[in-house]
Design a protein around this motif. Structure first.
Motif, PDB file in Angstrom:
ATOM      1  N   LYS A 283       0.834  -1.206   0.000  1.00  8.19           N
ATOM      2  CA  LYS A 283       0.000   0.000   0.000  1.00  8.19           C
ATOM      3  C   LYS A 283       0.865   1.251   0.000  1.00  8.19           C
ATOM      4  O   LYS A 283       0.573   2.221  -0.708  1.00  8.19           O
ATOM      5  N   SER A 284       1.927   1.231   0.795  1.00  3.60           N
ATOM      6  CA  SER A 284       2.808   2.386   0.882  1.00  3.60           C
ATOM      7  C   SER A 284       3.452   2.678  -0.477  1.00  3.60           C
ATOM      8  O   SER A 284       3.532   3.848  -0.898  1.00  3.60           O
ATOM      9  N   GLU A 285       3.908   1.622  -1.156  1.00  2.00           N
ATOM     10  CA  GLU A 285       4.513   1.810  -2.477  1.00  2.00           C
ATOM     11  C   GLU A 285       3.511   2.386  -3.465  1.00  2.00           C
ATOM     12  O   GLU A 285       3.833   3.313  -4.236  1.00  2.00           O
ATOM     13  N   MET A 286       2.289   1.866  -3.456  1.00  2.00           N
ATOM     14  CA  MET A 286       1.289   2.330  -4.413  1.00  2.00           C
ATOM     15  C   MET A 286       0.815   3.744  -4.089  1.00  2.00           C
ATOM     16  O   MET A 286       0.522   4.530  -5.003  1.00  2.00           O
ATOM     17  N   GLU A 287       0.738   4.071  -2.816  1.00  2.00           N
ATOM     18  CA  GLU A 287       0.368   5.436  -2.449  1.00  2.00           C
ATOM     19  C   GLU A 287       1.410   6.432  -2.945  1.00  2.00           C
ATOM     20  O   GLU A 287       1.069   7.514  -3.444  1.00  2.00           O
ATOM     21  N   GLU A 288       2.690   6.068  -2.826  1.00  2.00           N
ATOM     22  CA  GLU A 288       3.738   6.955  -3.335  1.00  2.00           C
ATOM     23  C   GLU A 288       3.663   7.047  -4.855  1.00  2.00           C
ATOM     24  O   GLU A 288       3.848   8.135  -5.428  1.00  2.00           O
ATOM     25  N   PHE A 289       3.392   5.910  -5.523  1.00  2.00           N
ATOM     26  CA  PHE A 289       3.270   5.922  -6.976  1.00  2.00           C
ATOM     27  C   PHE A 289       2.162   6.881  -7.419  1.00  2.00           C
ATOM     28  O   PHE A 289       2.371   7.719  -8.318  1.00  2.00           O
ATOM     29  N   PHE A 290       0.995   6.782  -6.799  1.00  2.00           N
ATOM     30  CA  PHE A 290      -0.118   7.638  -7.197  1.00  2.00           C
ATOM     31  C   PHE A 290       0.154   9.108  -6.860  1.00  2.00           C
ATOM     32  O   PHE A 290      -0.237   9.999  -7.621  1.00  2.00           O
ATOM     33  N   LYS A 291       0.833   9.339  -5.765  1.00  2.00           N
ATOM     34  CA  LYS A 291       1.188  10.716  -5.418  1.00  2.00           C
ATOM     35  C   LYS A 291       2.108  11.305  -6.480  1.00  2.00           C
ATOM     36  O   LYS A 291       1.921  12.444  -6.939  1.00  2.00           O
ATOM     37  N   GLN A 292       3.103  10.523  -6.903  1.00  2.00           N
ATOM     38  CA  GLN A 292       4.019  10.996  -7.928  1.00  2.00           C
ATOM     39  C   GLN A 292       3.325  11.109  -9.288  1.00  2.00           C
ATOM     40  O   GLN A 292       3.627  12.014 -10.081  1.00  2.00           O
ATOM     41  N   LEU A 293       2.396  10.224  -9.537  1.00  2.00           N
ATOM     42  CA  LEU A 293       1.673  10.245 -10.803  1.00  2.00           C
ATOM     43  C   LEU A 293       0.849  11.523 -10.946  1.00  2.00           C
ATOM     44  O   LEU A 293       0.801  12.130 -12.026  1.00  2.00           O
ATOM     45  N   HIS A 294       0.231  11.951  -9.851  1.00  2.00           N
ATOM     46  CA  HIS A 294      -0.669  13.105  -9.905  1.00  2.00           C
ATOM     47  C   HIS A 294       0.043  14.433  -9.651  1.00  2.00           C
ATOM     48  O   HIS A 294      -0.329  15.460 -10.220  1.00  2.00           O
ATOM     49  N   ASP A 295       1.072  14.425  -8.790  1.00  2.00           N
ATOM     50  CA  ASP A 295       1.657  15.696  -8.365  1.00  2.00           C
ATOM     51  C   ASP A 295       3.167  15.810  -8.567  1.00  2.00           C
ATOM     52  O   ASP A 295       3.674  16.909  -8.791  1.00  2.00           O
ATOM     53  N   GLY A 296       3.885  14.685  -8.480  1.00  2.00           N
ATOM     54  CA  GLY A 296       5.338  14.787  -8.420  1.00  2.00           C
ATOM     55  C   GLY A 296       6.077  14.587  -9.721  1.00  2.00           C
ATOM     56  O   GLY A 296       7.198  15.037  -9.890  1.00  2.00           O
ATOM     57  N   GLY A 297       5.485  13.855 -10.651  1.00  2.00           N
ATOM     58  CA  GLY A 297       6.153  13.615 -11.918  1.00  2.00           C
ATOM     59  C   GLY A 297       7.166  12.493 -11.908  1.00  2.00           C
ATOM     60  O   GLY A 297       7.800  12.221 -12.937  1.00  2.00           O
ATOM     61  N   LEU A 298       7.358  11.823 -10.765  1.00  2.00           N
ATOM     62  CA  LEU A 298       8.350  10.745 -10.689  1.00  2.00           C
ATOM     63  C   LEU A 298       7.661   9.389 -10.756  1.00  2.00           C
ATOM     64  O   LEU A 298       7.837   8.513  -9.910  1.00  2.00           O
ATOM     65  N   ALA A 299       6.853   9.204 -11.790  1.00  2.00           N
ATOM     66  CA  ALA A 299       6.135   7.946 -11.962  1.00  2.00           C
ATOM     67  C   ALA A 299       6.144   7.551 -13.428  1.00  2.00           C
ATOM     68  O   ALA A 299       6.123   8.402 -14.325  1.00  2.00           O
ATOM     69  N   THR A 300       6.184   6.247 -13.664  1.00  2.00           N
ATOM     70  CA  THR A 300       6.072   5.703 -15.016  1.00  2.00           C
ATOM     71  C   THR A 300       5.200   4.463 -14.932  1.00  2.00           C
ATOM     72  O   THR A 300       5.098   3.835 -13.874  1.00  2.00           O
ATOM     73  N   TYR A 301       4.560   4.107 -16.033  1.00  2.00           N
ATOM     74  CA  TYR A 301       3.719   2.907 -16.019  1.00  2.00           C
ATOM     75  C   TYR A 301       3.578   2.373 -17.436  1.00  2.00           C
ATOM     76  O   TYR A 301       3.835   3.083 -18.427  1.00  2.00           O
ATOM     77  N   GLY A 302       3.136   1.115 -17.521  1.00  2.00           N
ATOM     78  CA  GLY A 302       3.045   0.443 -18.804  1.00  2.00           C
ATOM     79  C   GLY A 302       4.390  -0.156 -19.174  1.00  2.00           C
ATOM     80  O   GLY A 302       5.443   0.302 -18.712  1.00  2.00           O
ATOM     81  N   PHE A 303       4.364  -1.173 -20.021  1.00  2.00           N
ATOM     82  CA  PHE A 303       5.600  -1.892 -20.336  1.00  2.00           C
ATOM     83  C   PHE A 303       6.649  -1.006 -21.003  1.00  2.00           C
ATOM     84  O   PHE A 303       7.772  -0.883 -20.532  1.00  2.00           O
TER      85      PHE A 303
END
Length: 412
Positions: A283-303
């Motif tokens: 949960k902690s990892e996914m919460e950080e992922f979503f936070k970065q996805l929406h606000d931080g810019g440090l997220a990537t997804y998809g192959f």
């Protein structure tokens, strides 16, 4: 457990899970699929002798086809055993047999699984129309190490929860007198003696727990405390436990019994807390992922974006759904590599190169193995994410089961 050990453990469990899924798809036309569980302390020579005996007894099987298939499977297992002087740590499991391959044809398959997640407890020989995988599946489900304490003012028991197995270890009985004071004692003196006896007993229980849990504190996921009120409250509020254990207490729970059966009652009472603890890190990892996805810019997804970021070395943590079952096909398109993620059970599809050139298959591999290999070369930490909570499901359903938290923005 260090992060590296946890990473290796998660990867090994994934590899075992994939093999088990493959084995569960196999069927034999008769009782001809052989499974042998070998504990770590079993002599290989004893296993070979048992296989040889089973091979001899298989000559009595009436069906010629079944007899031949069983003997061929045992011969294959015996050939594999030649490569071992001793069983590996935690033992090994061997599978061999003629499986249906369609069109009335059979195919001989042999698999050896070394060092399962939990020790193989006893030698077991099994011959049936399916491979015996249930014990391995139970091992994979056995996640987490928890300390258990149940107590009242009369007795206490301390033990482990290893995965789904409760292991009682230590017990103690108190010398706390009942509430009725004996003749000749003043109420004040009796109350003082009783409080001292309670305090001494709590110290004894804490001593048992500290001796048992503190040496394992780095692998310990949490501590559960159960008993009637106010006993468990007094015990925890009094800071009797070692401070590192006190910090790992997941909760206190009402339990009626404080003998060994109370340890099992405690696990039942703490079911919700245990379920939350197992996925808390995810949960902690996914919460950080979503936070970065929406606000931080440090997220990537998809192959493809995640793979490109991995190659660049920009991924700090690779997030992979533990339910992901896909292959990646690498094509040569006019000297350039192109990638396509396909269902792991389907044949390799035709691929249209972006420049119109003819696609030639270079490689087909498990997509998780493919990404982890790149991650290991770039110092990226892989994380397997459960689907047992909402954001874990979203990783699988909405993001293709692949995502990453970046070290820096890349624009990919």
């Amino acid at each position: 457990m260090s992060s590296q050990d946890a990473e290796e453990s998660d990867r090994k469990k994934y590899e075992f899970r994939r093999v088990i899924e493959e084995l569960n798809e196999f069927e034999g036309s008769g009782t001809q699929l052989v499974t042998i569980y070998v504990p770590e302390d079993r002599q290989i020579s004893d296993v070979v002798a048992h296989v040889t005996q089973e091979h001899s007894e298989a000559s009595n099987i009436k069906s010629k086809q079944t007899r031949t298939n069983v003997q061929d499977a045992l011969t294959s297992i015996k050939d594999r055993l030649k490569y071992y002087k001793n069983p590996p740590e935690n033992g090994m499991v061997l599978f061999s047999g003629a499986v249906d391959s369609g069109g009335g044809q059979t195919e001989m398959v042999t698999r050896v699984l070394e060092g399962p997640p939990q020790p193989v407890e006893s030698f077991r020989y099994h011959c049936d129309s399916d491979f015996l995988t249930e014990p391995l599946e139970h091992m994979l489900a056995d996640q987490g190490l928890y300390g258990l304490i149940v107590l009242d003012r009369r007795e206490a028991n301390v033990g482990w929860l290893r995965g789904k197995r409760v292991e009682p270890v230590k017990s103690a009985s108190s010398l706390v007198p009942g509430k009725q004071r004996k003749g000749g004692q003043s109420a004040q003196r009796f109350a003082r003696l009783r409080l001292e006896a309670i305090d001494n007993f709590y110290q004894e229980v804490a001593g048992m727990a500290n001796d048992l849990f503190v040496p394992e504190r780095h692998d310990l996921e949490g501590v559960l405390v159960g008993g009637p009120s106010p006993t468990k409250d007094e015990f925890l509020d009094g800071d009797y436990l070692h401070h590192e254990l006190q910090d790992k207490v997941l909760g206190k729970f009402d339990v009626s019994y404080t003998d060994e059966s109370g340890l099992y009652d405690l696990v039942d009472a703490a079911e919700d807390a245990l379920a939350d603890a197992e996925v808390m890190k995810d949960k902690s990892e996914m919460e950080e992922f979503f936070k970065q996805l929406h606000d931080g810019g440090l997220a990537t997804y998809g192959f493809e974006p995640t793979r490109k970021n991995l190659v660049m070395g920009s991924v700090d943590r690779l997030l992979i759904s533990e339910d992901l079952r896909k292959d990646v096909v690498v094509y040569d398109c006019g000297g350039q590599e192109e990638y396509e993620v396909v269902d792991g059970r389907h044949s390799t599809p035709e691929h249209s190169c972006e420049d119109g050139s003819k696609a030639e298959v270079v490689e087909r591999a498990d997509v998780i193995e493919h990404l982890i290999e790149i991650a290991e070369q770039r110092g990226t930490e892989p994380k397997f994410i459960s689907t047992d909570f909402e954001k874990g499901e979203q990783l699988y359903d909405a993001f293709g089961g692949i995502a990453g938290i970046l070290r820096y923005e890349t624009g990919v």
